[in-house]
Enzyme design. Structure first.
Site, PDB file in Angstrom:
ATOM      1  N   ASN A 100      60.580  18.329  54.607  1.00 21.79           N
ATOM      2  CA  ASN A 100      59.354  19.124  54.811  1.00 21.79           C
ATOM      3  C   ASN A 100      58.908  19.752  53.494  1.00 21.79           C
ATOM      4  O   ASN A 100      58.795  18.986  52.508  1.00 21.79           O
ATOM      5  CB  ASN A 100      59.400  20.059  56.023  1.00 21.79           C
ATOM      6  CG  ASN A 100      60.491  21.086  56.093  1.00 21.79           C
ATOM      7  OD1 ASN A 100      61.666  20.775  56.129  1.00 21.79           O
ATOM      8  ND2 ASN A 100      60.144  22.348  56.140  1.00 21.79           N
ATOM      9  N   ASP A 101      58.676  21.028  53.416  1.00 15.78           N
ATOM     10  CA  ASP A 101      57.949  21.630  52.288  1.00 15.78           C
ATOM     11  C   ASP A 101      58.405  21.181  50.896  1.00 15.78           C
ATOM     12  O   ASP A 101      59.606  21.137  50.630  1.00 15.78           O
ATOM     13  CB  ASP A 101      58.140  23.151  52.293  1.00 15.78           C
ATOM     14  CG  ASP A 101      57.974  23.787  53.640  1.00 15.78           C
ATOM     15  OD1 ASP A 101      57.570  23.108  54.581  1.00 15.78           O
ATOM     16  OD2 ASP A 101      58.266  24.990  53.742  1.00 15.78           O
ATOM     17  N   GLN A 148      62.407  20.572  51.120  1.00 16.30           N
ATOM     18  CA  GLN A 148      63.238  20.884  52.275  1.00 16.30           C
ATOM     19  C   GLN A 148      63.751  19.565  52.853  1.00 16.30           C
ATOM     20  O   GLN A 148      62.953  18.637  53.107  1.00 16.30           O
ATOM     21  CB  GLN A 148      62.415  21.642  53.325  1.00 16.30           C
ATOM     22  CG  GLN A 148      62.048  23.045  52.900  1.00 16.30           C
ATOM     23  CD  GLN A 148      63.247  23.970  53.010  1.00 16.30           C
ATOM     24  OE1 GLN A 148      63.627  24.379  54.089  1.00 16.30           O
ATOM     25  NE2 GLN A 148      63.853  24.305  51.889  1.00 16.30           N
ATOM     26  N   ARG A 183      59.688  35.320  54.001  1.00 18.17           N
ATOM     27  CA  ARG A 183      60.310  34.174  53.327  1.00 18.17           C
ATOM     28  C   ARG A 183      59.417  33.475  52.306  1.00 18.17           C
ATOM     29  O   ARG A 183      58.279  33.825  52.112  1.00 18.17           O
ATOM     30  CB  ARG A 183      60.787  33.151  54.361  1.00 18.17           C
ATOM     31  CG  ARG A 183      59.732  32.605  55.288  1.00 18.17           C
ATOM     32  CD  ARG A 183      60.361  31.520  56.186  1.00 18.17           C
ATOM     33  NE  ARG A 183      59.474  31.150  57.255  1.00 18.17           N
ATOM     34  CZ  ARG A 183      59.466  31.710  58.468  1.00 18.17           C
ATOM     35  NH1 ARG A 183      60.307  32.680  58.762  1.00 18.17           N
ATOM     36  NH2 ARG A 183      58.600  31.314  59.388  1.00 18.17           N
ATOM     37  N   ASP A 184      60.010  32.462  51.692  1.00 24.34           N
ATOM     38  CA  ASP A 184      59.335  31.511  50.807  1.00 24.34           C
ATOM     39  C   ASP A 184      58.870  32.145  49.493  1.00 24.34           C
ATOM     40  O   ASP A 184      57.658  32.150  49.176  1.00 24.34           O
ATOM     41  CB  ASP A 184      58.148  30.835  51.529  1.00 24.34           C
ATOM     42  CG  ASP A 184      58.558  30.247  52.876  1.00 24.34           C
ATOM     43  OD1 ASP A 184      59.752  29.907  53.026  1.00 24.34           O
ATOM     44  OD2 ASP A 184      57.698  30.135  53.770  1.00 24.34           O
ATOM     45  N   GLU A 190      53.215  31.804  55.934  1.00 24.55           N
ATOM     46  CA  GLU A 190      54.332  31.134  55.270  1.00 24.55           C
ATOM     47  C   GLU A 190      53.883  30.623  53.904  1.00 24.55           C
ATOM     48  O   GLU A 190      52.698  30.492  53.633  1.00 24.55           O
ATOM     49  CB  GLU A 190      54.816  29.946  56.108  1.00 24.55           C
ATOM     50  CG  GLU A 190      55.351  30.325  57.473  1.00 24.55           C
ATOM     51  CD  GLU A 190      56.009  29.134  58.182  1.00 24.55           C
ATOM     52  OE1 GLU A 190      57.152  29.268  58.641  1.00 24.55           O
ATOM     53  OE2 GLU A 190      55.372  28.073  58.291  1.00 24.55           O
TER      54      GLU A 190
HETATM   55  C1  FRU Z   1      57.273  25.943  56.426  1.00 27.56           C
HETATM   56  C2  FRU Z   1      58.666  26.538  56.663  1.00 27.56           C
HETATM   57  C3  FRU Z   1      58.955  27.637  55.689  1.00 27.56           C
HETATM   58  C4  FRU Z   1      60.462  27.639  55.677  1.00 27.56           C
HETATM   59  C5  FRU Z   1      60.769  26.177  55.772  1.00 27.56           C
HETATM   60  C6  FRU Z   1      62.029  25.830  56.501  1.00 27.56           C
HETATM   61  O1  FRU Z   1      57.160  24.615  56.853  1.00 27.56           O
HETATM   62  O2  FRU Z   1      58.765  26.987  58.004  1.00 27.56           O
HETATM   63  O3  FRU Z   1      58.376  28.886  56.020  1.00 27.56           O
HETATM   64  O4  FRU Z   1      60.983  28.218  54.514  1.00 27.56           O
HETATM   65  O5  FRU Z   1      59.678  25.572  56.437  1.00 27.56           O
HETATM   66  O6  FRU Z   1      62.294  24.463  56.400  1.00 27.56           O
END
Ligand code: FRU
Length: 452
Positions: free
Chosen positions: A18-19, A35, A147-148, A201
């Site tokens: 993901n991200d 991710q 977060r993030d 996020e």
């Molecule tokens: C966004 C998210 C972030 C988090 C990550 C977890 O897609 O939810 O906020 O850090 O993915 O994988």
């Protein structure tokens, strides 16, 4: 035969992505972390960070997973974060996600969101993790969802943005300031009134031509016919003023397609601001058939961000053009041509047009309604994706499409409006039909992706 392995986009050899995380240019290489769940294409295992590097954004080496959820402070996931060069080392800032077992709601109880930092000389070997902030350090009216971290340095200070959800379920951004990137003080909180969604996020902050901009992913916005059509949104605000005192104005979605979320920027050594997003969407009800083959999701192409008259513009990375692969072709009004993937297609439309890819993916203009529509008519080609719309005015439209083996990115009017979507053609060459315009097609050379 279908070949859904992307030719131009970063995706994991196996597992879930993901991200994008930790985007940077450091010691002569671009680093792209993401991710990553190496063994689970459905993304259900605790997230670690995967790592790729490249000298030129075209030749990539995937070095595997490099940041693991292996301490009590990040045991349920090394969540999203960023990279900042500091001396000879790269600092990675990220969120350590902890979920305590029990009857918790994981919003107000049962969760830890730790801000951690780890130094690395190369994106592969990691030093000791340092805990910088815990929930007790965030403003008291934040829920446990914080977060993030996105960190950057200015001449005499460091800044960090964090995305958050307040105890009143309002999305917000926290801005922290530091002298050394280790000890942080809260500088301010951005929270529009009335609330703009319940959680934000993956924030980012950057300057384009002297103006500050903030990017964030608000969750919980009301959906409209042409606005906020996805489960969650991703867009940017102009900052009127500086980071510490400026106010937010406007919210422009980065992308009107089905698959775009959690983008992050990096500064290329030649000064270009590049943006890479996740070509996916959390909690969407559509599917990606690659999951059954062992992997799921990819990143978007890097996009060059420039300012335009009405906001920011996104252009496909210029490196994509050179060297070209094969002779240019054309698709004439009223014709169908079969083209091998990947390719780039450019056209100008001054009236209604309809472009169909792979028999089931349609890009159409409705001049009377002043809309540009991306629509699937085939369940297999779209994996359950339906329709997305954007307002496009009545004037001529320029369209620049990058079509990979399982994705389409549409850059409309020099990147003023962008649509990204995954699609799953039956074959590695696809029929392209066009009515209402002529198009020029350039075959593209696949990037090199080596797994180390
Ligand atoms: C966004 C998210 C972030 C988090 C990550 C977890 O897609 O939810 O906020 O850090 O993915 O994988």
């Amino acid at each position: 035969m279908a070949n859904w392995r992307q030719a131009l986009h970063i995706e994991p050899p196996q597992g879930w992505l993901n991200d994008p995380n930790g985007l940077c240019f450091f010691h002569g290489l671009y680093h792209v972390f993401f991710q990553y769940c190496p063994t689970q294409p459905d993304g259900t295992a605790p997230k670690c960070w995967g790592h790729c590097q490249s000298p030129d954004l075209l030749h990539w080496t995937f070095t595997g997973a490099s940041l693991f959820p292996d301490t009590p402070q990040d045991q349920n996931g090394a969540y999203s974060g960023c990279a900042v060069a500091c001396g000879d080392l790269l600092r990675l800032y990220y969120t350590g996600n902890v979920k305590h077992p029990g009857p918790y709601d994981y919003i107000r109880t049962g969760r830890e969101s730790n801000t951690l930092m780890v130094e690395t000389p190369d994106g592969i070997q990691m030093g000791a993790k340092q805990l910088l902030l815990t929930n007790a350090d965030y403003p008291a009216d934040c829920s446990l969802h914080v977060r993030d971290p996105k960190v950057w340095r200015e001449e005499d200070r460091w800044y960090m943005l964090l995305g958050a959800r307040s105890l009143q379920d309002a999305g917000r951004l926290l801005l922290y300031r530091s002298q050394d990137g280790l000890v942080w003080q809260l500088a301010r909180v951005w929270e529009p009134t009335p609330a703009f969604g319940y959680m934000w996020e993956c924030p980012d902050g950057f300057v384009v031509e002297g103006r500050c901009w903030l990017s964030a992913c608000p969750q919980g916005l009301p959906h409209g016919e042409t606005e906020n059509q996805n489960v969650y949104q991703s867009g940017y605000f102009a900052v009127d003023g500086d980071w510490e005192t400026g106010t937010l104005s406007g919210f422009t979605e980065w992308d009107k397609g089905f698959d775009f979320y959690a983008p992050q920027t990096l500064r290329a050594p030649d000064g270009r601001l590049l943006l890479i997003g996740w070509m996916g969407m959390p909690d969407a009800d559509y599917r990606n058939p690659t999951a059954a083959l062992g992997w799921q999701h990819c990143l978007t192409l890097p996009r060059e961000i420039v300012s335009g008259p009405e906001g920011l513009r996104q252009r496909p990375l210029r490196e994509l053009d050179a060297p070209a692969d094969g002779a240019p072709q054309s698709v004439e009004d009223g014709s169908t041509v079969t083209l091998p993937l990947p390719f780039r297609l450019r056209m100008t439309a001054d009236r209604d047009f309809a472009l169909t890819l792979a028999g089931g993916l349609h890009l159409e203009r409705d001049t009377a309604a002043q809309r540009l529509v991306l629509r699937f008519s085939d369940e297999a080609v779209g994996g359950g994706r339906t329709i997305r719309r954007a307002v496009c005015g009545a004037g001529p439209l320029s369209l620049d499409l990058v079509v990979d083996r399982a994705s389409l990115e549409v850059f409309c009017n020099d990147g003023a409006t962008v649509f990204s979507t995954r699609f799953y053609p039956e074959d590695s060459s696809i029929p392209v039909s066009l009515r209402g315009a002529d198009a020029a097609v350039q075959p593209l050379r696949p990037m090199a992706f080596t797994v180390q």
